[in-house]
Design a protein around this motif. Structure first.
Motif, PDB file in Angstrom:
ATOM      1  N   ALA A 181     -13.635 -86.923 -36.225  1.00  0.00           N
ATOM      2  CA  ALA A 181     -12.959 -86.732 -37.504  1.00  0.00           C
ATOM      3  C   ALA A 181     -11.528 -87.245 -37.497  1.00  0.00           C
ATOM      4  CB  ALA A 181     -12.967 -85.251 -37.879  1.00  0.00           C
ATOM      5  N   ASP A 238      -9.147 -93.235 -35.324  1.00  0.00           N
ATOM      6  CA  ASP A 238      -9.021 -94.421 -36.165  1.00  0.00           C
ATOM      7  C   ASP A 238      -9.691 -95.633 -35.526  1.00  0.00           C
ATOM      8  OD1 ASP A 238      -7.483 -93.293 -38.274  1.00  0.00           O
ATOM      9  OD2 ASP A 238      -5.700 -93.365 -37.005  1.00  0.00           O
ATOM     10  N   ARG A 267     -14.252 -88.581 -43.201  1.00  0.00           N
ATOM     11  CA  ARG A 267     -13.829 -87.669 -42.129  1.00  0.00           C
ATOM     12  C   ARG A 267     -14.097 -86.214 -42.485  1.00  0.00           C
ATOM     13  NH1 ARG A 267     -10.610 -90.806 -38.744  1.00  0.00           N
ATOM     14  NH2 ARG A 267      -9.948 -92.766 -39.725  1.00  0.00           N
ATOM     15  N   TRP A 286     -15.629 -82.985 -40.218  1.00  0.00           N
ATOM     16  CA  TRP A 286     -15.058 -81.649 -40.106  1.00  0.00           C
ATOM     17  C   TRP A 286     -16.056 -80.581 -40.559  1.00  0.00           C
ATOM     18  CZ3 TRP A 286     -11.226 -80.631 -37.146  1.00  0.00           C
ATOM     19  CH2 TRP A 286     -10.155 -81.521 -36.983  1.00  0.00           C
TER      20      TRP A 286
END
Length: 399
Positions: free
Chosen positions: A86, A89, A157, A161
């Motif tokens: 999550a 990059d 993302r 989570w």
């Protein structure tokens, strides 16, 4: 059905959401991380490769652990890698988290399948399998569309989570419901369990599992661009289509669970033929929204109904591998889950368009139907002897 089997399905729900949710997030991941859509789709293949390697490996490592300890350990790793995924990059790191998460998922599912089979009567493995895999279908109905909505609202993302958060109650459920010690039965030597792979019946069943799951994931991975680019619906329809597929899978597993222990040959033969025709029909009718939506539901039901029956057939066909049988099934199905998206992505990358994965799925289903026919004629598919206690065994019968 023991309540522990239902609670194991809670954990399978969280893991199934992770495995399938990328089908609604692939375009967003591709844009955010600067990769192509087929490259982002390969994340599904990376997860599947981890499942293939991890299922027998993790099941073998967990042979000497307590069932509860093994399941909790795998869940803990699974949760941690989703937190990493999550926040990263890096596309490369995201690939790594998918593979490690798959290893943990594979270990959990292999142990959970064996545990569920040991908690029920010998002739009820099909019902136990369908109950456990009900968590996967609920993931398709609720988890995957919810992940797609989260991705549209707050980015892909947020879906990662969400999987981490959903895994927390799964940890509590396993800790409270699964017996902490060994099952009390004498386990065969690891070498003896591995010898079970030589069984022709088991090998044919594993091949069928790979082909059917390959057809499923070949199309499922690219449902989002199919809906928006071919069917012509807006991106807001993607969660709806995913939910339809999931609702179909829930119905399919439930119906198949009623017949998997008694009439597996009928489920595999009729279901396999319908899958072959269904994928081709969707390829032809994907441009018409009503046809596409209806067939997505039907194909979800057929794919998971046939698939769950094949999982239970693996457990019946591997009586000499009580701890690794679930690993064999998990690995075979994820060979298909790795192969399918790769074949579909290759077809798209070759410029054949977003309908092309559907034709690949139809071809894989046709091949599985041929294998089912040959296997059925030789007594390797859909037939079982009855033991002295009246329960069905994994041995084939020519009667």
């Amino acid at each position: 059905m023991p309540f522990a089997v239902f609670l194991l399905g809670v954990a399978v729900f969280a893991q199934g959401t992770s495995e399938f949710m990328l089908s609604g997030l692939v375009p967003d991941i591709a844009r955010d991380l600067g990769v192509s859509v087929p490259a982002a789709g390969a994340l599904t293949s990376a997860f599947a490769v981890g499942m293939v390697v991890g299922a027998p490996l993790m099941a073998g490592l967990a042979r000497r652990w307590s069932r509860r300890g093994a399941l909790l350990g795998f869940l803990g790793v699974f949760l941690a890698v989703h937190v990493v995924g999550a926040v990263t990059d890096s596309f490369g790191m995201l690939v790594v988290t998918r593979v490690v998460g798959a290893l943990a998922n594979a270990g959990f599912l292999a142990v959970a399948l064996s545990t569920a089979a040991q908690l029920v009567a010998p002739e009820a493995k099909g019902r136990a399998t369908s109950t456990l895999l009900g968590g996967v279908t609920l993931a398709c109905v609720v988890g995957v569309p919810a992940g797609a909505v989260l991705g549209q609202l707050w980015g892909w993302r947020a879906a990662f989570w969400a999987v981490a958060l959903v895994s927390l109650p799964a940890v509590v459920a396993v800790a409270l419901s699964v017996p902490g010690g060994a099952d009390g039965s004498e386990r065969p030597a690891l070498r003896g369990e591995l010898r079970s792979l030589r069984s022709p019946r088991l090998q044919v069943t594993l091949l069928l599992g790979a082909l059917v799951n390959g057809a499923t994931f070949c199309t499922f991975t690219y449902l989002a661009p199919l809906v928006t680019e071919v069917t012509g619906l807006g991106s807001g329809w993607v969660p709806v289509v995913l939910a339809l597929f999931g609702a179909g899978s829930f119905v399919g597993v439930g119906v198949a669970g009623r017949f998997a222990d008694r009439r597996p040959g009928v489920v595999l033969g009729v279901g396999g033929g319908a899958l072959c025709l269904g994928w081709g029909a969707l390829a032809l009718g994907a441009g018409t929204p009503a046809v596409a939506l209806g067939l997505v539901f039907v194909l979800g039901a057929l794919s998971f109904g046939v698939g769950s029956t094949l999982v239970s057939e693996v457990l019946y066909a591997a009586p000499g591998a009580p701890t690794l049988g679930g690993g064999f099934a998990t690995a075979a199905f994820n060979v298909g889950a790795a192969l399918g998206p790769w074949l579909g992505g290759t077809a798209i990358g070759a410029g054949l368009g977003y309908r092309s994965p559907l034709w690949v799925s139809a071809a894989l289903a046709a091949l599985s139907l041929m294998v089912t026919g040959v296997g059925g004629a030789s007594g390797l598919v859909g037939r079982r002897n009855r033991g002295a206690d009246g329960s069905r065994t994994g041995a084939s019968s020519s009667v």
